[in-house]
Design a protein around this motif. Structure first.
Motif, PDB file in Angstrom:
ATOM      1  N   HIS A  68     -11.898  32.506 -30.901  1.00  0.00           N
ATOM      2  CA  HIS A  68     -10.450  32.525 -31.138  1.00  0.00           C
ATOM      3  C   HIS A  68      -9.846  33.867 -30.738  1.00  0.00           C
ATOM      4  O   HIS A  68      -8.801  33.917 -30.066  1.00  0.00           O
ATOM      5  N   MET A  69     -10.500  34.962 -31.111  1.00  0.00           N
ATOM      6  CA  MET A  69      -9.959  36.282 -30.778  1.00  0.00           C
ATOM      7  C   MET A  69      -9.989  36.551 -29.278  1.00  0.00           C
ATOM      8  O   MET A  69      -9.036  37.095 -28.713  1.00  0.00           O
ATOM      9  N   ILE A  70     -11.076  36.153 -28.609  1.00  0.00           N
ATOM     10  CA  ILE A  70     -11.161  36.358 -27.158  1.00  0.00           C
ATOM     11  C   ILE A  70     -10.095  35.537 -26.442  1.00  0.00           C
ATOM     12  O   ILE A  70      -9.448  36.008 -25.488  1.00  0.00           O
ATOM     13  N   PHE A 108      -8.243  39.462 -40.040  1.00  0.00           N
ATOM     14  CA  PHE A 108      -8.617  38.240 -40.753  1.00  0.00           C
ATOM     15  C   PHE A 108      -9.892  37.615 -40.177  1.00  0.00           C
ATOM     16  O   PHE A 108     -10.803  37.243 -40.923  1.00  0.00           O
ATOM     17  N   HIS A 109      -9.967  37.504 -38.852  1.00  0.00           N
ATOM     18  CA  HIS A 109     -11.132  36.857 -38.253  1.00  0.00           C
ATOM     19  C   HIS A 109     -12.369  37.753 -38.310  1.00  0.00           C
ATOM     20  O   HIS A 109     -13.505  37.244 -38.361  1.00  0.00           O
ATOM     21  N   SER A 110     -12.176  39.046 -38.312  1.00  0.00           N
ATOM     22  CA  SER A 110     -13.309  39.943 -38.544  1.00  0.00           C
ATOM     23  C   SER A 110     -13.809  39.798 -39.976  1.00  0.00           C
ATOM     24  O   SER A 110     -15.025  39.855 -40.233  1.00  0.00           O
ATOM     25  N   PHE A 111     -12.886  39.580 -40.901  1.00  0.00           N
ATOM     26  CA  PHE A 111     -13.270  39.332 -42.297  1.00  0.00           C
ATOM     27  C   PHE A 111     -14.083  38.049 -42.417  1.00  0.00           C
ATOM     28  O   PHE A 111     -15.037  37.976 -43.207  1.00  0.00           O
ATOM     29  N   LEU A 112     -13.750  37.013 -41.641  1.00  0.00           N
ATOM     30  CA  LEU A 112     -14.545  35.783 -41.648  1.00  0.00           C
ATOM     31  C   LEU A 112     -15.974  36.050 -41.195  1.00  0.00           C
ATOM     32  O   LEU A 112     -16.930  35.507 -41.774  1.00  0.00           O
ATOM     33  N   ILE A 113     -16.134  36.869 -40.177  1.00  0.00           N
ATOM     34  CA  ILE A 113     -17.476  37.194 -39.695  1.00  0.00           C
ATOM     35  C   ILE A 113     -18.262  37.941 -40.768  1.00  0.00           C
ATOM     36  O   ILE A 113     -19.450  37.655 -41.007  1.00  0.00           O
ATOM     37  N   PHE A 148     -19.131  32.530 -34.223  1.00  0.00           N
ATOM     38  CA  PHE A 148     -18.705  32.017 -32.929  1.00  0.00           C
ATOM     39  C   PHE A 148     -17.249  31.532 -32.924  1.00  0.00           C
ATOM     40  O   PHE A 148     -16.491  31.871 -32.013  1.00  0.00           O
ATOM     41  N   PRO A 149     -16.809  30.725 -33.906  1.00  0.00           N
ATOM     42  CA  PRO A 149     -15.396  30.313 -33.884  1.00  0.00           C
ATOM     43  C   PRO A 149     -14.428  31.490 -33.963  1.00  0.00           C
ATOM     44  O   PRO A 149     -13.412  31.508 -33.252  1.00  0.00           O
ATOM     45  N   ALA A 150     -14.729  32.482 -34.806  1.00  0.00           N
ATOM     46  CA  ALA A 150     -13.823  33.633 -34.924  1.00  0.00           C
ATOM     47  C   ALA A 150     -13.777  34.436 -33.631  1.00  0.00           C
ATOM     48  O   ALA A 150     -12.695  34.840 -33.170  1.00  0.00           O
ATOM     49  N   LEU A 179      -7.193  34.539 -27.628  1.00  0.00           N
ATOM     50  CA  LEU A 179      -5.888  35.161 -27.833  1.00  0.00           C
ATOM     51  C   LEU A 179      -5.726  36.429 -26.996  1.00  0.00           C
ATOM     52  O   LEU A 179      -4.647  36.689 -26.439  1.00  0.00           O
ATOM     53  N   LYS A 180      -6.779  37.194 -26.875  1.00  0.00           N
ATOM     54  CA  LYS A 180      -6.699  38.426 -26.092  1.00  0.00           C
ATOM     55  C   LYS A 180      -6.441  38.133 -24.621  1.00  0.00           C
ATOM     56  O   LYS A 180      -5.640  38.816 -23.965  1.00  0.00           O
ATOM     57  N   ARG A 181      -7.096  37.123 -24.060  1.00  0.00           N
ATOM     58  CA  ARG A 181      -6.911  36.788 -22.653  1.00  0.00           C
ATOM     59  C   ARG A 181      -5.500  36.288 -22.378  1.00  0.00           C
ATOM     60  O   ARG A 181      -5.006  36.406 -21.261  1.00  0.00           O
ATOM     61  N   ARG A 182      -4.864  35.730 -23.394  1.00  0.00           N
ATOM     62  CA  ARG A 182      -3.488  35.263 -23.220  1.00  0.00           C
ATOM     63  C   ARG A 182      -2.466  36.295 -23.660  1.00  0.00           C
ATOM     64  O   ARG A 182      -1.265  36.016 -23.645  1.00  0.00           O
ATOM     65  N   GLY A 183      -2.955  37.469 -24.090  1.00  0.00           N
ATOM     66  CA  GLY A 183      -2.058  38.530 -24.517  1.00  0.00           C
ATOM     67  C   GLY A 183      -1.395  38.276 -25.843  1.00  0.00           C
ATOM     68  O   GLY A 183      -0.309  38.813 -26.109  1.00  0.00           O
ATOM     69  N   LEU A 184      -2.009  37.479 -26.726  1.00  0.00           N
ATOM     70  CA  LEU A 184      -1.405  37.101 -27.998  1.00  0.00           C
ATOM     71  C   LEU A 184      -2.145  37.670 -29.196  1.00  0.00           C
ATOM     72  O   LEU A 184      -1.785  37.371 -30.344  1.00  0.00           O
TER      73      LEU A 184
END
Length: 553
Positions: free
Chosen positions: A517-519, A534-539, A512-514, A521-526
């Motif tokens: 965080h990715m969603i 990296f965050h997929s690796f955490l999952i 959930f945290p990863a 960043l995506k909504r802000r275009g970042l």
């Protein structure tokens, strides 16, 4: 006249305001009052001219907020500062509140200590066993690495509410964030995994309370009847006796063990052991004490004893320091092969330690609440990092001291138990005191955990934290039954902790945290590819940690 008595911003309008900072509450209703109506200890206190100007602006925006367009809500600079806000009385007076919100905040040192105290739990008893399972060198590295990953995921959760625009998130918890991004599925799944962590902790508590009560009763009975009874025939001789309760090896008894014969009436001892069994009777005796305590409507009485957790951890640190000083260090480094008395530095059983640490460093479901009370919100990241560092150092200190001082030879390091207190005989007075204080602390904390579990479950399902005595009674019976069954048939706290930690860590620490965080960043275009990888690796790590628990035995 009637218009003057109305608050300028109704509660409905206030809900649409953007967040203005840690000290600004969106539920406050800023307005201007005449100086003659102000009641204060200081007769010179008056509403400033700036506040009067801001009041006119808020009046203006207040006329526009009837529109459905959220853009017409008052911007940040229009809302008065906290020192310009008054509490309006229906009697026509206004009371200025000075320093009320500020005074309720905690200094950084208090916040750090609160995080440390909350995170320190029963997992500390299993850290030496975890180091043994992973290997001494690899275990130390894993503690540092897992602590750093858990800290980062906790940081993601902490800032998750601030990345949601145009909504008042001042009262949100992480399940609310999950609901915002994933809908009902996110809310309910995060709630379920949070409840699993509470149930797992309560089961571990039941097993440990059975253990501590058994050993305390054994100590008192042996002392009263002048009985020198061995906890295990495998153990060291001397003033600082250490035992191997369930040896996996078969050393020569004449060389490596001392057997203490029993004294006293053997029939009396047999009768006592029949009714005072760690797995057959003690778990059921605890029902008489703890089931009524779970039924209390409020847990405020038990909250007064939370300081015992700090005292217990402090005493454990003193205990391992004294024992290590007297026993000395017994270390040999064999990197990949096991000897008769020592384990290799790198073992394939290391997932058992990662499972334990997933619960040992777990505070993610309440970190937002804890950090809200920090006086200097700009220091949240620093204070959180310091708290995690202190927790990791505490775990490493206890784990290294117990592992290094365990006497090998004559005993094997493989004899270190999931509860390291079991490696000391029940006749040890210092260990007896540790067990006694931990027992009392757990008896006071257990109802608190049950209260949190009940409030979460009942509020979500029945919209009432205490729907009826019948509903609460059924839930309490299920909770107690889980503890009794595990304490009787599977009393290994190391395995219970690692499975619970891996299950909860999968959802609330990694997935959930990863994703949040990715969603965000995506909504802000970042969002960038390195962040995605990296965050997929955490999952993937979260899933691998859970799966590995079923293959590491």
């Amino acid at each position: 006249m009637e218009d003057e008595c109305k608050p300028l911003l109704s509660e409905q309008h206030g809900q649409g305001l953007p967040q203005t900072g840690s000290t600004t509450s969106l539920s406050k209703r800023p307005f201007h009052v005449e100086p003659r109506k102000i009641v204060d200890v200081d007769p010179q206190e008056r509403v400033s001219a700036e506040a009067a100007i801001l009041n006119s602006r808020v009046h203006y925006y207040g006329k526009l907020t009837g529109s459905s367009d959220r853009v017409l809500s008052p911007p940040d600079h229009v809302i008065p500062q906290p020192e310009e806000i008054y509490i309006y009385s229906p009697l026509g007076t206004a009371f200025k509140v000075v320093g009320r919100d500020h005074g309720s905040k905690n200094h950084s040192i208090v916040t750090i200590f609160a995080i440390w105290n909350t995170m320190m739990g029963t997992s500390i008893l299993s850290i030496p066993w975890g180091l043994k399972q992973a290997g001494f060198t690899l275990g130390i590295l894993i503690v540092i690495l897992v602590g750093a990953l858990m800290l980062y995921c906790c940081y993601i959760i902490l800032k998750s509410t601030k990345s949601i625009p145009s909504l008042d998130t001042s009262t949100w918890e992480f399940p609310d964030v999950c609901k915002y991004y994933f809908g009902k599925f996110g809310q309910w799944s995060s709630l379920v995994f949070s409840m699993v962590s509470l149930i797992g902790a309560m089961v571990v508590y039941w097993v440990l309370m059975s253990n501590f009560l058994f050993n305390a009763g054994q100590f008192i009975y042996n002392y009263a009847h002048n009985i020198s009874s061995p906890d295990s025939e495998f153990g060291t001789n001397g003033s600082e006796r250490v035992i191997c309760p369930y040896p996996d090896i078969h050393p020569q008894k004449n060389d490596t063990a001392v057997f203490f014969g029993e004294a006293g009436n053997s029939s009396d001892v047999g009768s006592f052991q029949q009714y005072w069994s760690k797995t057959n009777t003690i778990p059921f005796y605890l029902i008489i004490l703890l089931l009524p305590l779970l039924s209390f409507r409020s847990a405020s009485f038990f909250a007064k004893f939370t300081f015992l957790g700090t005292a217990s951890v402090a005493y454990l640190i003193v205990l391992v320091t004294v024992k290590a000083t007297r026993l000395g260090f017994h270390l040999e480094f064999h990197w990949f092969h096991q000897t008769k008395f020592f384990v290799p530095e790198f073992r394939l059983l290391f997932p058992q330690l990662t499972g334990v640490l997933a619960l040992a460093f777990f505070i993610h479901n309440c970190i937002i609440t804890l950090m809200k009370n920090n006086r200097h919100q700009e220091n949240n990241v620093r204070d959180l990092s310091v708290a995690y560092a202190l927790v990791a150092l505490t775990y490493l200190y206890v784990g290294v001291m117990v592992f290094a001082s365990y006497p090998s030879p004559p005993l094997s390091k493989d004899c270190i138990e999931p509860n390291f207190l079991d490696n000391f005989p029940s006749s040890d007075i210092m260990v007896f005191l540790a067990r006694f204080f931990l027992l009392f602390q757990m008896i006071s904390v257990y109802p608190l955990l049950g209260y949190l579990l009940r409030v979460q479950f009942m509020t979500q399902v029945f919209k009432n934290p205490y729907p009826s005595v019948f509903h609460v009674g059924i839930l309490n019976i299920v909770i107690v039954a889980a503890g009794v069954l595990v304490a009787k048939f599977f009393p290994n706290i190391g395995d219970v902790i690692r499975y619970t930690g891996a299950i909860c860590g999968l959802a609330l620490v990694f997935v959930f945290p990863a994703l949040v965080h990715m969603i965000s960043l995506k909504r802000r275009g970042l969002l960038r590819w390195p962040s995605v990888l990296f965050h997929s690796f955490l999952i993937v790590l979260g899933f691998a940690n859970l799966v590995a628990q079923f293959f590491s035995h």
